[in-house]
Motif scaffolding. Structure first.
Motif, PDB file in Angstrom:
ATOM      1  N   UNK A   1       0.831  -1.208   0.000  1.00  0.00           N
ATOM      2  CA  UNK A   1       0.000   0.000   0.000  1.00  0.00           C
ATOM      3  C   UNK A   1       0.867   1.260   0.000  1.00  0.00           C
ATOM      4  N   UNK A   2       1.926   1.235   0.822  1.00  0.00           N
ATOM      5  CA  UNK A   2       2.739   2.441   0.975  1.00  0.00           C
ATOM      6  C   UNK A   2       3.399   2.834  -0.347  1.00  0.00           C
ATOM      7  N   UNK A   3       3.930   1.848  -1.042  1.00  0.00           N
ATOM      8  CA  UNK A   3       4.562   2.140  -2.331  1.00  0.00           C
ATOM      9  C   UNK A   3       3.538   2.666  -3.333  1.00  0.00           C
ATOM     10  N   UNK A   4       2.296   2.136  -3.265  1.00  0.00           N
ATOM     11  CA  UNK A   4       1.265   2.591  -4.204  1.00  0.00           C
ATOM     12  C   UNK A   4       0.898   4.051  -3.974  1.00  0.00           C
ATOM     13  N   UNK A   5       1.183   4.556  -2.774  1.00  0.00           N
ATOM     14  CA  UNK A   5       0.934   5.967  -2.465  1.00  0.00           C
ATOM     15  C   UNK A   5       2.193   6.822  -2.642  1.00  0.00           C
ATOM     16  N   UNK A   6       3.245   6.243  -3.215  1.00  0.00           N
ATOM     17  CA  UNK A   6       4.436   7.032  -3.524  1.00  0.00           C
ATOM     18  C   UNK A   6       5.547   6.964  -2.511  1.00  0.00           C
TER      19      UNK A   6
ATOM     20  N   UNK B   1      12.898  10.447   3.008  1.00  0.00           N
ATOM     21  CA  UNK B   1      12.257  11.227   4.063  1.00  0.00           C
ATOM     22  C   UNK B   1      11.046  11.997   3.542  1.00  0.00           C
ATOM     23  N   UNK B   2      11.199  12.642   2.406  1.00  0.00           N
ATOM     24  CA  UNK B   2      10.097  13.438   1.867  1.00  0.00           C
ATOM     25  C   UNK B   2       8.885  12.573   1.551  1.00  0.00           C
ATOM     26  N   UNK B   3       9.111  11.417   0.938  1.00  0.00           N
ATOM     27  CA  UNK B   3       7.975  10.570   0.564  1.00  0.00           C
ATOM     28  C   UNK B   3       7.224  10.098   1.807  1.00  0.00           C
ATOM     29  N   UNK B   4       7.971   9.813   2.868  1.00  0.00           N
ATOM     30  CA  UNK B   4       7.330   9.362   4.112  1.00  0.00           C
ATOM     31  C   UNK B   4       6.555  10.501   4.758  1.00  0.00           C
ATOM     32  N   UNK B   5       7.168  11.684   4.797  1.00  0.00           N
ATOM     33  CA  UNK B   5       6.494  12.844   5.385  1.00  0.00           C
ATOM     34  C   UNK B   5       5.223  13.204   4.616  1.00  0.00           C
ATOM     35  N   UNK B   6       5.319  13.139   3.294  1.00  0.00           N
ATOM     36  CA  UNK B   6       4.151  13.468   2.462  1.00  0.00           C
ATOM     37  C   UNK B   6       3.023  12.471   2.734  1.00  0.00           C
ATOM     38  N   UNK B   7       3.368  11.198   2.828  1.00  0.00           N
ATOM     39  CA  UNK B   7       2.340  10.188   3.096  1.00  0.00           C
ATOM     40  C   UNK B   7       1.706  10.396   4.477  1.00  0.00           C
ATOM     41  N   UNK B   8       2.540  10.602   5.484  1.00  0.00           N
ATOM     42  CA  UNK B   8       2.027  10.710   6.855  1.00  0.00           C
ATOM     43  C   UNK B   8       1.271  12.014   7.109  1.00  0.00           C
ATOM     44  N   UNK B   9       1.473  12.991   6.250  1.00  0.00           N
ATOM     45  CA  UNK B   9       0.756  14.262   6.437  1.00  0.00           C
ATOM     46  C   UNK B   9      -0.453  14.395   5.521  1.00  0.00           C
ATOM     47  N   UNK B  10      -0.392  13.785   4.347  1.00  0.00           N
ATOM     48  CA  UNK B  10      -1.467  13.997   3.370  1.00  0.00           C
ATOM     49  C   UNK B  10      -2.425  12.811   3.243  1.00  0.00           C
ATOM     50  N   UNK B  11      -1.941  11.606   3.539  1.00  0.00           N
ATOM     51  CA  UNK B  11      -2.809  10.434   3.434  1.00  0.00           C
ATOM     52  C   UNK B  11      -3.323   9.994   4.798  1.00  0.00           C
TER      53      UNK B  11
END
Length: 664
Positions: free
Chosen positions: A95-100, A105-115
């Protein structure tokens, strides 16, 4: 010798319990030491501020380090932990990879803040809107409805709502009249119709409580009454309700098709009404993405959740874990049956006192007689009450509404399990409604008062709480009940008579007075249909934990009151004829604001080691103030012997305590 050892052991247990109570009430802290070190705390606070924004350091230097500084974490207590977990575990679920997410660090921060909404947004980014499966035209304006007919198909399609459906139908005409009355008295135009998900976890098959089944055979009704009245209220007020009765309903509404966070939602939810069981079901159904709905939750919670039991990390540290606590919501998101916990929000319910024209005709011939009706549908409530009932029987005929298999004194006339209109008939024929000390805080005593029947309210010796009562064990609070019904206790004589069940003289005193008086039906406005419509309308319009928390009630209602040492803000405000308002805590949680209320702090610091902040002490002629650094730890109900609490109080409308005078 064995007896002496046993007695000593019991004494030691008693001492331990008293010590535990003292520790809990003072938050198990020696705050005096904290006050002495205020200057040191102030220095630490300054160092913390300097280090507030800093780049994330990871085990491996990654390309985006310079572009992804750690944003300020205020309001996001779980962000750092989630970042660390995701850095190590992101490959475990596709799932995480499917959300980018790609490990950077940036990809993780974007996921944890926007998804999943665990972290603050990075500068310059905006949270994407989850598209609807079926895009719909805007919700439009909310118009007070003149019928409940649009609600019935959704209720009838779900067996779990059988009892709720029955109650709503029995009050249809009364609700419609109340809506018209509210519209005539107040301006209820210009409101936006909200999309509201209603998920009572207590009725779901997954909860395995079978509360819907037992409701028709003498089971507890309090929670079902509240759900019925909330659903009726929201519908009459013109909102769009989406009723859920199972995990499959939930997943359908929220667009959950796999373990991944939903990419499409059936509805764009504005509010979610649930209970603690339902909240946990939603968490499970949505996995990590439930946090995007966190501010929308309104959790029905009969007995209340106090801040120290709600705060997961604090509860764990202080050994206050509870099966119903540690949800880490804003305490005002918990909605109670009675206004007993000012840190929570009072939702209430409706006492079914008003009658339809047909019911009124049926009761025309009813006259008050020398009868007592016992409050107790279960056999266990009657155990050990024979001597108490014998005293009452000397003065009047005793009636009951219990299952035929229940063993009751031979002189009691039992009517079996009966429905609403029959209960009201009995209450209108009776002079007294007899409490047996249990169940606690139910709707029935208010129904008795509304039908002109006085209530015998047994004292509780000692006061009951989660510290000494099996019933309250596990409840996320240490609130003490001094009687079977504290709300009724506050109403007082001539409607409510506090009695010691084990003192025949006390019982006879109350009975003699009741027999020599005549009372009119009485019901506080907050427990009428119109009162609930007014209250819920303002709460749905004004109480906002998503966009502008702290904007309601209006600041004009704030009254700052200094407590005496060892006194809680709940008691301090009450003594001043006011109520503690937790929404105002952030406003007074700094030295500048307090100076406007004649509280001048010469020294100040922030801390999260107690629930009594903001507070101060006078040391060396200086007023040393300590402010709360964790907003989830603001509390109206805690106190400490060495600190003077600064309390945010407000006025309230008589018989509508949830609302200030400027709120309407």
């Amino acid at each position: 010798m064995a007896l002496q050892i046993k007695m000593e052991a019991e004494k030691e247990k008693g001492r331990m319990r008293e010590d535990m109570i003292k520790e809990l009430r003072s938050d198990k802290l020696v705050l005096q030491q904290h006050v002495v070190k205020l200057e040191e705390l102030l220095k630490m606070q300054a160092e913390k501020a300097e280090n507030k924004v800093q780049p994330i350091k990871s085990d491996e230097q990654i390309k985006e380090d310079d572009n992804c500084p750690l944003p300020p974490m205020d309001g996001y207590p779980d962000c750092k932990g989630k970042l660390k977990w995701m850095k190590d575990m992101w490959k475990n679920d596709p799932c995480y990879a499917s959300y980018g997410v790609n490990g950077t660090l940036c990809s993780i921060l974007i996921y944890l803040s926007e998804t999943e909404s665990w972290c603050p947004l990075l500068p310059g980014r905006v949270k994407p809107v989850t598209p609807l499966e079926t895009p719909e035209i805007g919700s439009g304006h909310a118009v007070v409805r003149d019928s409940l007919s649009g609600l019935y198909p959704a209720l009838e399609n779900r067996a779990q709502y059988r009892w709720i459906n029955q109650r709503i139908r029995s009050m249809d005409e009364i609700w419609v009249d109340a809506g018209r009355s509210l519209s005539a008295k107040y301006n209820v135009t210009g409101r936006k119709a909200k999309q509201i998900l209603v998920h009572p976890g207590v009725v779901t098959d997954e909860s395995r409580l079978k509360i819907t089944d037992t409701a028709f055979s003498g089971g507890p009704l309090g929670e079902l009454v509240q759900w019925s009245d909330l659903i009726s209220t929201l519908h009459i007020l013109g909102h769009h309700l989406h009723l859920s009765a199972s995990l499959s309903d939930l997943k359908e509404f929220l667009g959950v098709k796999s373990s991944c966070p939903a990419r499409h939602s059936k509805i764009e939810v504005n509010l979610i009404y649930t209970d603690i069981i339902g909240f946990k079901q939603i968490q499970k159904a949505l996995s990590g993405s439930w946090s995007q709905y966190k501010c929308m939750f309104r959790v029905l919670d009969s007995f209340g959740t106090e801040p120290d039991f709600n705060h997961a990390a604090w509860a764990q540290k202080q050994h206050l874990e509870s099966p119903f606590g540690s949800l880490s919501l804003i305490p005002m998101q918990f909605y109670t049956m009675f206004p007993h916990t000012p840190d929570n929000t009072f939702l209430g319910f409706v006492v079914q006192h008003q009658l339809s024209d047909n019911q009124t005709e049926q009761l025309k011939s009813t006259t008050r007689q020398n009868k007592a009706l016992v409050y107790g549908k279960s056999a266990t409530f009657w155990e050990g009450k024979e001597a108490y009932l014998d005293v009452i029987h000397k003065y009047m005929e005793i009636h009951a509404t219990v299952d035929d298999s229940t063993r009751i004194p031979s002189y009691v006339k039992n009517h079996g399990i009966i429905k609403g209109i029959e209960v009201q008939t009995l209450l209108r024929q009776s002079k007294v409604f007899v409490g047996l000390s249990f169940p606690y805080e139910g709707p029935a005593p208010l129904e008795a008062l509304a039908n002109g029947c006085a209530f015998l309210n047994p004292r509780l010796h000692p006061p009951q709480s989660s510290l000494n009562s099996q019933f309250f064990k596990g409840k996320p609070n240490i609130r003490e009940l001094t009687s079977q019904h504290p709300y009724a206790e506050a109403i007082g004589e001539p409607y409510v008579w506090l009695v010691d069940m084990h003192n025949s003289t006390d019982v006879e005193r109350a009975l003699t007075a009741i027999l020599n008086q005549s009372i009119e039906p009485y019901l506080p406005y907050e427990y009428t249909c119109e009162g609930m419509l007014q209250r819920v309308n303002i709460l749905t319009e004004k109480q906002d934990f998503c966009n502008s928390p702290g904007s309601w009630p209006p600041l004009s209602a704030l009254k700052v009151v200094e407590a005496k040492s060892g006194t809680s803000c709940k008691q301090t405000c009450q003594d001043a004829g006011l109520i503690c308002e937790p929404a105002f805590f952030p406003h007074i949680n700094n030295a500048k604001s307090l100076s406007n209320y004649s509280v001048d702090c010469q020294i100040s610091a922030q801390s999260n080691i107690s629930l009594v902040f903001p507070a101060y002490t006078n040391t060396f002629s200086n007023k040393s103030c300590v402010f709360q650094s964790d907003p989830l730890l603001f509390s109206c109900v805690r106190s400490h012997q060495s600190l003077i609490r600064i309390c945010p109080c407000r006025d309230y409308i008589k018989d509508q305590i949830a609302l200030c005078k400027a709120c309407v």
